[in-house]
Scaffold this active site. Structure first.
Site, PDB file in Angstrom:
ATOM      1  N   GLU A  56      -3.191  -6.460   2.780  1.00 57.01           N
ATOM      2  CA  GLU A  56      -1.763  -7.183   2.936  1.00 57.01           C
ATOM      3  C   GLU A  56      -1.544  -8.119   4.081  1.00 57.01           C
ATOM      4  O   GLU A  56      -0.889  -8.045   4.979  1.00 57.01           O
ATOM      5  CB  GLU A  56      -0.895  -6.174   2.925  1.00 57.01           C
ATOM      6  CG  GLU A  56      -0.755  -4.807   1.874  1.00 57.01           C
ATOM      7  CD  GLU A  56       0.437  -4.174   1.992  1.00 57.01           C
ATOM      8  OE1 GLU A  56       1.330  -4.042   2.894  1.00 57.01           O
ATOM      9  OE2 GLU A  56       0.631  -3.387   1.098  1.00 57.01           O
TER      10      GLU A  56
ATOM     11  N   GLU B  95      -2.790   0.436  -3.918  1.00 56.59           N
ATOM     12  CA  GLU B  95      -1.829   1.203  -3.448  1.00 56.59           C
ATOM     13  C   GLU B  95      -0.647   1.171  -4.137  1.00 56.59           C
ATOM     14  O   GLU B  95      -0.221   0.161  -4.964  1.00 56.59           O
ATOM     15  CB  GLU B  95      -1.338   0.639  -2.178  1.00 56.59           C
ATOM     16  CG  GLU B  95      -1.944   0.937  -0.924  1.00 56.59           C
ATOM     17  CD  GLU B  95      -1.665   0.484   0.451  1.00 56.59           C
ATOM     18  OE1 GLU B  95      -0.210   0.509   0.740  1.00 56.59           O
ATOM     19  OE2 GLU B  95      -2.445   0.190   1.171  1.00 56.59           O
TER      20      GLU B  95
HETATM   21  C1  BGP Z   1       1.723  -0.752   2.562  1.00 50.37           C
HETATM   22  C2  BGP Z   1       0.757  -0.722   3.768  1.00 50.37           C
HETATM   23  C3  BGP Z   1       0.381   0.640   4.077  1.00 50.37           C
HETATM   24  C4  BGP Z   1       1.644   1.746   4.103  1.00 50.37           C
HETATM   25  C5  BGP Z   1       2.300   1.547   2.790  1.00 50.37           C
HETATM   26  C6  BGP Z   1       3.617   2.225   2.798  1.00 50.37           C
HETATM   27  O1  BGP Z   1       2.330  -1.982   2.861  1.00 50.37           O
HETATM   28  O2  BGP Z   1      -0.402  -1.277   3.451  1.00 50.37           O
HETATM   29  O3  BGP Z   1      -0.095   0.789   5.432  1.00 50.37           O
HETATM   30  O4  BGP Z   1       2.065   1.762   5.246  1.00 50.37           O
HETATM   31  O5  BGP Z   1       2.649   0.132   2.556  1.00 50.37           O
HETATM   32  O6  BGP Z   1       4.523   1.612   3.493  1.00 50.37           O
HETATM   33  P1  BGP Z   1       5.508   2.279   4.673  1.00 50.37           P
HETATM   34  O7  BGP Z   1       4.385   3.134   5.473  1.00 50.37           O
HETATM   35  O8  BGP Z   1       6.010   1.132   5.423  1.00 50.37           O
HETATM   36  O9  BGP Z   1       6.505   3.172   3.913  1.00 50.37           O
END
Ligand code: BGP
Length: 469
Positions: free
Chosen positions: A165, A364
């Site tokens: 990302e 993800e």
């Molecule tokens: C994505 C990232 C992860 C993870 C996920 C969930 O953007 O790659 O690292 O954190 O989001 O988001 P958050 O942890 O902000 O709820």
């Protein structure tokens, strides 16, 4: 109805080094380690990155759980601040080499396809202090770091990833103050974003040279795609959504897959005098070094309208659009993110139709929920039926796209085990496995067992009618 995926479809989970390993034995600090020391109050319940899910010490046990859950693929990231002892030479820290080698070897020996990412928001503070990716020298140091990683672990890792990302550190660090260094400067953010792409392309170039004789090794990048839906079909709203898409999606997607930046984006930045400094030679490297396949993180779309209030102040992406709240939206109240499974289908169609059906997978997708202990049954297991439904809804749309010819070959959940989430720390839990933060004990959630059964049942999934929207 029943849906089915192919036999060789990849099922797994993704996580990152800084969110799971903890900081024990690292020779350097990342911006997250530094930021926590400066402002612990910025982190939920003041839980910092020192221990996280303790995978640095418990990875052997965790790999056993992955095996138990029948997962056939896994992504994590190396921490730049752990692997590299000397940033200038790329010399590795020997303890880190031993750790990662054993970790990756055990995953591989378990029959799990392993993807290793090189950067997950965790810039070393020493390098941030000299400008991070605004500084061309840091681009060179990143490539050196990548080269060390390829040398040390190239025999073990199946797929390499340059960045996770890459737009997020720009949004968080240069626009919206989510993350250190909390600068608000779009032009500097564009420069850092452009040099991130250059670091990516030059890493791909190095990789292709080093593994020229090994066609099994592949390299990719993880992009979080957030399609922009216009409020309606009016030309102004359509244009606003298009610009949002150009700045936040195509700015990275086009160069890594097509080798070129979108012309309209260049024209837009030129008109505002915010184009980055660049050379022809750099553009050539970007052009010639595209990825082997694409990795996509999908959580939520964006809802866009043209500006209804006048834009004032320094230049920001919001000069050209505003977000709006779609009346019919479904929100995950814990994270505040919209849940719209059909968008995954639309991402798949976009890649199929506009990116020559480029090979890709979901790396993800997941649902962060607060206070999951409230959902425990008498045996102490989290009954996360909401997560199972969430997965089914997304798989329904993904499967539909694949049936229609999309070349998606896997689906990885965020995440394997509840992990540390930047400023949100352990507020929202995403894991298939629950982590007791005090004891570091692991307990598989209902969704973990559901995932296992789905894989065992030959990837056939029953989707209830009420989940198809
Ligand atoms: C994505 C990232 C992860 C993870 C996920 C969930 O953007 O790659 O690292 O954190 O989001 O988001 P958050 O942890 O902000 O709820």
């Amino acid at each position: 109805m029943k849906i089915k995926f192919s036999k060789d479809f990849l099922w797994g989970t993704a996580i990152s080094g800084p969110q799971s390993e903890g900081a024990l034995d690292k020779p350097h600090e990342s911006i997250m380690d530094f930021w926590y020391k400066q402002n612990p109050e910025d982190f939920h319940n003041q839980v910092g990155p020192e221990v996280t899910s303790n995978m640095y010490l418990q990875y052997r046990e965790d790999i056993e759980i992955m095996k138990q859950l029948k997962l056939n693929s896994y992504r994590t990231s190396i921490q730049w601040t752990r692997l590299i002892k000397d940033f200038e030479t790329g010399e590795p820290d020997l303890k880190a080499v031993a750790f990662y080698r054993d970790y990756f070897k055990r995953v591989k020996e378990s029959g799990i396809v392993i993807s290793v990412n090189l950067f997950h928001f965790d810039m070393p503070i020493e390098l941030q202090n000299i400008g991070g990716f605004e500084n061309l020298h840091v681009v060179d140091l990143f490539v050196k770091y990548a080269e060390t990683a390829f040398k040390e672990f190239g025999d073990l890792v199946d797929n390499w990833i340059t960045f996770n990302e890459p737009v997020v550190p720009i949004e968080g660090g240069y626009l919206y103050k989510w993350y250190y260094p909390k600068i608000v400067d779009f032009k500097r953010g564009i420069q850092a974003g452009y040099y991130t792409i250059l670091a990516h392309s030059r890493t791909v170039k190095t990789f292709k040279k080093m593994f020229a004789n090994d066609s099994n090794k592949q390299i990719s990048i993880v992009l979080n795609l957030t399609p922009a839906y216009p409020k309606d079909n009016s030309p102004e709203n359509m244009e606003a959504a298009k610009i949002r898409d150009l700045i936040f999606n195509k700015s990275f997607l086009d160069p890594v897959v097509k080798g070129e930046f979108p012309k309209e984006l260049i024209a837009l930045f030129k008109s505002e005098n915010i184009l980055p400094i660049y050379t022809k030679e750099e553009l050539k490297d970007i052009k010639e070094n595209i990825i082997d396949f694409l990795e996509v993180n999908y959580y939520q779309p964006s809802r866009i309208q043209s500006r209804i209030t006048p834009f004032e102040g320094q230049i920001m992406p919001e000069k050209w659009f505003e977000n709006y709240e779609w009346a019919e939206r479904r929100i995950n109240p814990h994270r505040g993110w919209e849940i719209n499974p059909k968008t995954l289908y639309e991402i798949a169609k976009d890649i199929q139709q506009n990116y020559n059906n480029f090979k890709w997978l979901v790396t993800e997708n997941g649902m962060g929920v607060e206070n999951e202990h409230l959902f425990k049954d008498e045996t102490g297991q989290v009954q996360d039926d909401y997560r199972i439904d969430f997965i089914k809804e997304h798989l329904y749309w993904l499967n539909k796209a694949i049936e229609e010819g999309s070349s998606c070959f896997g689906y990885q959940m965020w995440t394997f085990i509840d992990c540390w989430s930047w400023a949100n720390s352990y507020k929202n839990r995403y894991g298939l496995v629950e982590l007791d933060l005090k004891t570091q004990k692991r307990i598989i959630k209902k969704s973990g067992f559901w995932f296992k059964e789905m894989i065992e049942n030959g990837k056939e999934i029953e989707i209830e009618d009420n989940l198809i929207k």
